[in-house]
Write a protein that holds these residues in place. Structure first.
Motif, PDB file in Angstrom:
ATOM      1  N   GLU A  87     -17.203 -12.555 -22.595  1.00 13.50           N
ATOM      2  CA  GLU A  87     -15.812 -12.703 -22.177  1.00 13.50           C
ATOM      3  C   GLU A  87     -14.883 -11.891 -23.079  1.00 13.50           C
ATOM      4  O   GLU A  87     -13.859 -11.383 -22.631  1.00 13.50           O
ATOM      5  N   GLU A  88     -15.256 -11.830 -24.356  1.00 10.32           N
ATOM      6  CA  GLU A  88     -14.487 -11.063 -25.328  1.00 10.32           C
ATOM      7  C   GLU A  88     -15.406 -10.686 -26.484  1.00 10.32           C
ATOM      8  O   GLU A  88     -16.506 -11.210 -26.623  1.00 10.32           O
ATOM      9  N   ARG A  89     -14.945  -9.752 -27.289  1.00  8.49           N
ATOM     10  CA  ARG A  89     -15.719  -9.298 -28.437  1.00  8.49           C
ATOM     11  C   ARG A  89     -14.764  -9.005 -29.586  1.00  8.49           C
ATOM     12  O   ARG A  89     -13.544  -8.946 -29.392  1.00  8.49           O
ATOM     13  N   ARG A  90     -15.316  -8.792 -30.782  1.00 10.88           N
ATOM     14  CA  ARG A  90     -14.487  -8.546 -31.965  1.00 10.88           C
ATOM     15  C   ARG A  90     -14.669  -7.123 -32.471  1.00 10.88           C
ATOM     16  O   ARG A  90     -15.786  -6.617 -32.543  1.00 10.88           O
ATOM     17  N   TYR A  91     -13.541  -6.505 -32.843  1.00 10.34           N
ATOM     18  CA  TYR A  91     -13.547  -5.183 -33.437  1.00 10.34           C
ATOM     19  C   TYR A  91     -12.957  -5.265 -34.842  1.00 10.34           C
ATOM     20  O   TYR A  91     -12.006  -6.023 -35.092  1.00 10.34           O
ATOM     21  N   ALA A  92     -13.483  -4.464 -35.738  1.00  5.24           N
ATOM     22  CA  ALA A  92     -12.953  -4.411 -37.100  1.00  5.24           C
ATOM     23  C   ALA A  92     -11.616  -3.681 -37.125  1.00  5.24           C
ATOM     24  O   ALA A  92     -11.396  -2.727 -36.362  1.00  5.24           O
ATOM     25  N   SER A  93     -10.729  -4.118 -37.995  1.00  2.20           N
ATOM     26  CA  SER A  93      -9.444  -3.421 -38.147  1.00  2.20           C
ATOM     27  C   SER A  93      -9.676  -2.051 -38.771  1.00  2.20           C
ATOM     28  O   SER A  93     -10.692  -1.805 -39.434  1.00  2.20           O
ATOM     29  N   ASP A  94      -8.729  -1.145 -38.558  1.00  2.08           N
ATOM     30  CA  ASP A  94      -8.914   0.266 -38.890  1.00  2.08           C
ATOM     31  C   ASP A  94      -9.298   0.525 -40.342  1.00  2.08           C
ATOM     32  O   ASP A  94     -10.043   1.466 -40.633  1.00  2.08           O
ATOM     33  N   GLU A  95      -8.800  -0.296 -41.252  1.00  2.76           N
ATOM     34  CA  GLU A  95      -9.039  -0.006 -42.676  1.00  2.76           C
ATOM     35  C   GLU A  95     -10.397  -0.475 -43.168  1.00  2.76           C
ATOM     36  O   GLU A  95     -10.767  -0.197 -44.318  1.00  2.76           O
ATOM     37  N   LEU A  96     -11.159  -1.160 -42.308  1.00  2.62           N
ATOM     38  CA  LEU A  96     -12.447  -1.706 -42.718  1.00  2.62           C
ATOM     39  C   LEU A  96     -13.609  -0.939 -42.114  1.00  2.62           C
ATOM     40  O   LEU A  96     -13.565  -0.536 -40.956  1.00  2.62           O
ATOM     41  N   ASN A  97     -14.666  -0.764 -42.909  1.00  3.61           N
ATOM     42  CA  ASN A  97     -15.897  -0.142 -42.445  1.00  3.61           C
ATOM     43  C   ASN A  97     -17.047  -1.141 -42.528  1.00  3.61           C
ATOM     44  O   ASN A  97     -16.887  -2.263 -43.013  1.00  3.61           O
ATOM     45  N   SER A  98     -18.230  -0.716 -42.095  1.00  2.00           N
ATOM     46  CA  SER A  98     -19.392  -1.603 -42.084  1.00  2.00           C
ATOM     47  C   SER A  98     -19.692  -2.169 -43.469  1.00  2.00           C
ATOM     48  O   SER A  98     -20.014  -3.356 -43.610  1.00  2.00           O
ATOM     49  N   SER A  99     -19.597  -1.327 -44.498  1.00  3.07           N
ATOM     50  CA  SER A  99     -19.902  -1.814 -45.847  1.00  3.07           C
ATOM     51  C   SER A  99     -18.900  -2.876 -46.291  1.00  3.07           C
ATOM     52  O   SER A  99     -19.257  -3.803 -47.027  1.00  3.07           O
ATOM     53  N   ASP A 100     -17.643  -2.757 -45.848  1.00  6.47           N
ATOM     54  CA  ASP A 100     -16.645  -3.775 -46.173  1.00  6.47           C
ATOM     55  C   ASP A 100     -17.016  -5.111 -45.530  1.00  6.47           C
ATOM     56  O   ASP A 100     -16.986  -6.159 -46.172  1.00  6.47           O
ATOM     57  N   LEU A 101     -17.382  -5.059 -44.252  1.00  4.07           N
ATOM     58  CA  LEU A 101     -17.769  -6.276 -43.540  1.00  4.07           C
ATOM     59  C   LEU A 101     -18.994  -6.910 -44.203  1.00  4.07           C
ATOM     60  O   LEU A 101     -19.065  -8.134 -44.378  1.00  4.07           O
ATOM     61  N   GLY A 102     -19.955  -6.060 -44.573  1.00  2.00           N
ATOM     62  CA  GLY A 102     -21.153  -6.549 -45.242  1.00  2.00           C
ATOM     63  C   GLY A 102     -20.843  -7.203 -46.571  1.00  2.00           C
ATOM     64  O   GLY A 102     -21.446  -8.219 -46.943  1.00  2.00           O
TER      65      GLY A 102
END
Length: 354
Positions: free
Chosen positions: A53-68
Motif C-alpha cells: 500500500e505504501e513504502r518508505r524512502y530515505a531522506s536526501d541527506e541519508l545513504n545506505s551506510s547511514d541507515l545501517g
C-alpha cells in the motif's frame, strides 16, 4: 557453544510513498510501449498481487551506510554490549551508498568500514566487511557469523542489512513500485552451554545456470532516455516460479537438519518480496510436511514498508520482537525460521530457537 541473537535494531525511513503517488507516472512496457490500462488500474492490480500500500524512502541527506549505522546503534544498545568487543561487522547491501538524485554506486571504503567509523570503534581487531548476496544478504551474514562463532574465531558479531533501492529505480518501470529503503541489524554472541537455543541449523544455495540474470541492471524503458544510466530490473514471473520451487525446499532442508518437528515452528520471517509469493511459499512449505499452515505463522511488513531487500527480514524480526506488529509475538523457547530469496539467484534459511 551456541550462536544467539542478543540484540536487534532497525531504521525505518521517514518519507512515506503511497500507491496514489504513482498515479501520474508514465509506466511503459519493456519495449517502450504504453500500458493498455490507466494508472489507477495498474496500481490496483499491483496492490492485489504484492500487498504493498505504501513504502518508505530515505531522506536526501541519508545513504545506505547511514541507515545501517542507525540500525547498528540500536542493536548494540539492545544487546547491552561494549561495541569494542565486536569481532566482526558484516554488512549486506546490493548497491552501496548512492547519493540522492544520482545512480552511481559508492562502495569505497566498504559500507561496513563506514559504519564502524560512525560507531567510533577503535579496536582494529574488529573486522568489517561487506557481502553481496542479493536480498538474502542479511540471512547469509548471520550464517557467516554462526560459522565464525562455531569455529572459535569470534564471540560477538554485528550483522547489518541496509539498502536504498529508491536511488536505483526506473520511474517508467511498474516494478519500481515494489522497492523501498531501510535497514535492520542484530548482534550475535557465543553463549556457553548445551541448551538448544540460538541457531540450530541453516541451508543455502546459489543457482546460476538458468537463473543468474533474473535480476539485473538494465536500461530505462523510456526510449527517449539516451543516457547510459542503468536501473534495477527483474523478470518477475521467473523469480516467482523460482522462489516457489526452491525456497520451501531450502526451509525444509534446514528444518530437517535441526531435528525440530514442524509443529514447533511458531514464526517464519520470510523476505518481504511479494505478499502472494510469500503466501504461496509458506503453503508449499507446510504441504511438504502434509500439514496445514498455522494461523499468524508468517508476520508481514510489506504492506507499509515495501521491499527493502536485505533489510526486510531483520527489520521484520525487530518489529515483532518489540511488539510493533499486531497479533505477532515471540516467546522464550519458540522455534522460528528466517528465509530469503534474491539476486544470484540465491536462497537461504536458518532455524533458530528463541
Amino acid at each position: 557453544m551456541q550462536s544467539v541473537i542478543t540484540g536487534t535494531g532497525s531504521y525505518i525511513p521517514t518519507i512515506i510513498k503511497k500507491n496514489e503517488d504513482f498515479l501520474n507516472h508514465q509506466f511503459l512496457n519493456s519495449d517502450g510501449t504504453s500500458f493498455q490500462y490507466e494508472n489507477d488500474v495498474v496500481i490496483e492490480k499491483f496492490k492485489a498481487i504484492t500487498g504493498i500500500e505504501e513504502r518508505r524512502y530515505a531522506s536526501d541527506e541519508l545513504n545506505s551506510s547511514d541507515l545501517g549505522f542507525f540500525a547498528a546503534e540500536k542493536a548494540i544498545a539492545d544487546a547491552k554490549i561494549d561495541k569494542e568487543e565486536l569481532d566482526y561487522i558484516i554488512l549486506a547491501h546490493n548497491f552501496g551508498d548512492v547519493n540522492s538524485k544520482t545512480t552511481q554506486s559508492d562502495i569505497l571504503p566498504s559500507l561496513a568500514s563506514r559504519v564502524k567509523f560512525r560507531l567510533g570503534i577503535k579496536n582494529p581487531n574488529c573486522v568489517a566487511y561487506d557481502i553481496l548476496f542479493g536480498c538474502p544478504g542479511w540471512v547469509q551474514g548471520v550464517i557467516q557469523a554462526e560459522a565464525y562463532i562455531k569455529s572459535g574465531i569470534a564471540k560477538k558479531c554485528l550483522v547489518i542489512g541496509t539498502e536504498t533501492l529508491s536511488r536505483v529505480l526506473d520511474d517508467n518501470d511498474r516494478d519500481s513500485m515494489i522497492y523501498s529503503d531501510g535497514a535492520g541489524a542484530c548482534v550475535i554472541e557465543a553463549v556457553e552451554g548445551n541448551q538448544e537455543t540460538g541457531i540450530l541449523s541453516h541451508a543455502a544455495q546459489t543457482n546460476t545456470l538458468d537463473e543468474c540474470y533474473y535480476l539485473f541492471f538494465g536500461k530505462s524503458y523510456n526510449e527517449n532516455d539516451k543516457t547510459d544510466t542503468r536501473y534495477i530490473k527483474m523478470y518477475g514471473r521467473k523469480i516467482y516460479e523460482y522462489g516457489l520451487s526452491n525456497v520451501p525446499l531450502a526451509m525444509k532442508k534446514a528444518l530437517d537438519k535441526s531435528g525440530v518437528d514442524i509443529s514447533e515452528v511458531k514464526k517464519v520471517f520470510i523476505h518481504q518480496a511479494n505478499e502472494k509469493m510469500d503466501e504461496a511459499i509458506i503453503k508449499r512449505f507446510y504441504r511438504l510436511f502434509k500439514t496445514k499452515v498455522p494461523k499468524n505463522v508468517m508476520p508481514m511488513s510489506i504492506h507499509k514498508l515495501g521491499n527493502s531487500s536485505v533489510a526486510t527480514v531483520p527489520t521484520l524480526f525487530d518489529l515483532v520482537q518489540n511488539g510493533k506488529i499486531e497479533e505477532q509475538e515471540i516467546h522464550k523457547g519458540d522455534v522460528v525460521i528466517f528465509a530469503s530469496v534474491g539476486a544470484g539467484m540465491n536462497i537461504n534459511a536458518i532455524v533458530y530457537r528463541y
